[in-house]
Design a protein around this motif. Structure first.
Motif, PDB file in Angstrom:
ATOM      1  N   THR A  39       0.826  -1.205   0.000  1.00 33.88           N
ATOM      2  CA  THR A  39       0.000   0.000   0.000  1.00 33.88           C
ATOM      3  C   THR A  39       0.857   1.250   0.000  1.00 33.88           C
ATOM      4  O   THR A  39       0.667   2.159  -0.820  1.00 33.88           O
ATOM      5  N   THR A  40       1.829   1.309   0.896  1.00 31.24           N
ATOM      6  CA  THR A  40       2.678   2.498   0.980  1.00 31.24           C
ATOM      7  C   THR A  40       3.569   2.608  -0.255  1.00 31.24           C
ATOM      8  O   THR A  40       3.861   3.721  -0.705  1.00 31.24           O
ATOM      9  N   ASN A  41       3.990   1.475  -0.807  1.00 32.23           N
ATOM     10  CA  ASN A  41       4.824   1.545  -2.003  1.00 32.23           C
ATOM     11  C   ASN A  41       4.022   2.073  -3.187  1.00 32.23           C
ATOM     12  O   ASN A  41       4.539   2.839  -4.012  1.00 32.23           O
ATOM     13  N   PHE A  42       2.754   1.688  -3.278  1.00 29.17           N
ATOM     14  CA  PHE A  42       1.886   2.209  -4.331  1.00 29.17           C
ATOM     15  C   PHE A  42       1.724   3.727  -4.171  1.00 29.17           C
ATOM     16  O   PHE A  42       1.823   4.487  -5.146  1.00 29.17           O
ATOM     17  N   ILE A  43       1.482   4.177  -2.944  1.00 21.14           N
ATOM     18  CA  ILE A  43       1.289   5.608  -2.684  1.00 21.14           C
ATOM     19  C   ILE A  43       2.540   6.395  -3.057  1.00 21.14           C
ATOM     20  O   ILE A  43       2.466   7.417  -3.758  1.00 21.14           O
ATOM     21  N   LEU A  44       3.711   5.941  -2.609  1.00 19.51           N
ATOM     22  CA  LEU A  44       4.952   6.662  -2.904  1.00 19.51           C
ATOM     23  C   LEU A  44       5.276   6.628  -4.396  1.00 19.51           C
ATOM     24  O   LEU A  44       5.838   7.584  -4.940  1.00 19.51           O
ATOM     25  N   THR A  45       4.913   5.536  -5.064  1.00 20.97           N
ATOM     26  CA  THR A  45       5.119   5.462  -6.519  1.00 20.97           C
ATOM     27  C   THR A  45       4.293   6.514  -7.231  1.00 20.97           C
ATOM     28  O   THR A  45       4.780   7.215  -8.138  1.00 20.97           O
TER      29      THR A  45
END
Length: 433
Positions: free
Chosen positions: A163-169
């Motif tokens: 989830t956080t990796n998607f947001i930062l991407t």
């Protein structure tokens, strides 16, 4: 010759439970050839019998009574997929004490009560496996315990929350601010209705505790892990990171040092030439360093119905092979050391510091004087005029060399009390040498 059958009970028929049911059905024809016998789901524990009936071929296997499963001597394996601490902890302990093998994906439970559960499994000479508790479908627990057992591991780190990796991407690729990227993640189903565990780093923290325990053969629990989330990361921070040849990722880091274990989760700048910098969207990756293997990386889907079910079924098959070969309990708890866990203040990292100062001569000299006082060496400085039209400030970005965190924080606190420093906008750790 009659085909041998191992009976299992499934606790929970949510996203992952449904995935496990599907994967086992898809493996039926090859199962005996692959693992030496059949695995049959005999009971499924659910809360709503009527709702669950539409998901299975035979509603008669559904039950809302744990006692019915616990007291059934024909059930050899319990697959716990209900999550949370209780009643999952009680169910697993009951199963282990009854001589049943257990597979779980429950990171919350393993990160807090792992020792208790593994001790119970050892006492009953049964298996407790939890591959799916970290990084979904990516194999990492078994590789650390078996394939890489010939190493002394010095570091295990990575991106362990999709989830956080998607947001930062999205913040990086589409120049979104955090709240907009979170809204998109929620809309697309990557974020839960309550995303706190993901965006505040708690989910990743539980996984780091498990990874550190397995990699370093020494117990690390959730409360040992220092945690920061991504809620304060801005699009401006990401733009500065790009200028410096870096990406910002939420990293879970565990290091085995001469003075103890370091275990933390926080957003970090990571150089673009590091393999983790290019792991985007909802993908996960775990990077390990050992004295023999040197560097290795495990990459793939870190969550989801079928990827997580893949890891669960892999554990089930491993237990079945052990039953067939009469060698259950051969690899249990591997935490035979008692290494200290360091305070975050005693860890060493590089730092990104963004602050607004008076736009006049001598301010940078004042800053460097404070840094020198606390042994903070500056590797890079960028100065920009402030975007505000009325405050006559300059924006300064500093990248430090490696420094003890406690010394860096003291220096930043002293800087914040200087009249020439109007605000400390951001501090972010930088991964690397």
């Amino acid at each position: 010759m009659e085909e041998k059958v191992i009976n299992a009970a499934l606790l929970g028929l949510g996203t992952v439970g449904t995935g496990v049911y599907k994967v086992l059905k898809g493996q039926e024809e090859e199962m005996t050839t692959k693992i030496g016998c059949k695995v049959k789901i005999r009971k499924i524990l659910v809360r709503n019998l009527e709702k669950a009936a539409a998901k299975v071929d035979d509603p008669a296997m559904l039950t809302n009574s744990w006692e019915e499963i616990k007291q059934d001597p024909s059930i050899d394996i319990v697959i716990e997929l209900i999550g949370g601490i209780e009643p999952a902890r009680t169910y697993i302990l009951d199963a282990l004490h009854a001589g049943k093998h257990v597979v779980t994906a429950n990171k919350d439970l393993i990160a807090v009560h792992g020792k208790e559960l593994l001790d119970a499994a050892k006492a009953s000479h049964v298996d407790l496996l939890f591959e799916a508790a970290v990084a979904g479908g990516i194999p990492i627990i078994r590789p650390l315990k078996q394939c890489l057992a010939g190493n002394h591991m010095s570091e295990v780190m990575g991106i362990v929350n999709g989830t956080t990796n998607f947001i930062l991407t999205k913040m990086s690729q589409d120049n979104m601010e955090f709240k907009d990227a979170l809204a998109l993640a929620t809309k697309l189903g990557y974020a839960e209705a309550d995303p706190t565990a993901d965006i505040d780093g708690l989910d990743a923290g539980r996984k780091v505790a498990i990874l550190a325990s397995v990699a370093f053969n020494s117990r690390v629990v959730f409360d040992d892990v220092y945690i920061e989330g991504i809620t304060k990361i801005s699009a401006k921070d990401i733009r500065y990171a790009k200028e410096m040849g870096c990406a910002i990722k939420l990293l879970g880091v565990a290091r085995n040092t001469d003075t103890g274990v370091e275990a933390y989760v926080c957003p970090m700048l990571i150089p673009n030439d590091h393999p983790l910098a290019t792991v985007n969207d909802s993908y996960n990756a775990v990077f390990v360093h050992g004295d023999a293997v040197e560097d290795a990386m495990f990459f793939g889907r870190g969550a989801g119905e079928l990827p997580t079910a893949s890891a669960v079924v892999g554990d089930i098959f491993d237990i079945v092979r052990n039953i067939v070969a009469n060698c259950c309990g051969r690899i249990g708890c591997t935490c035979y050391k008692q290494l200290p866990v360091k305070r975050m203040e005693d860890t060493y990292n590089r730092y990104f510091l963004r602050l607004h100062v008076e736009d006049r001569c001598g301010v940078l000299a004042e800053m460097t004087e404070v840094f020198a006082k606390y042994h903070v060496s500056i590797a890079q400085i960028i100065q920009r005029d402030s975007q505000s039209q009325d405050d006559h400030l300059a924006e300064v970005v500093v990248i430090t060399a490696k420094v003890r965190e406690g010394d860096f924080k003291t220096a930043v606190q002293e800087l914040s009390n200087k009249s020439s420093v109007k605000r400390i906008s951001k501090t972010i750790r930088v991964y690397g040498k």
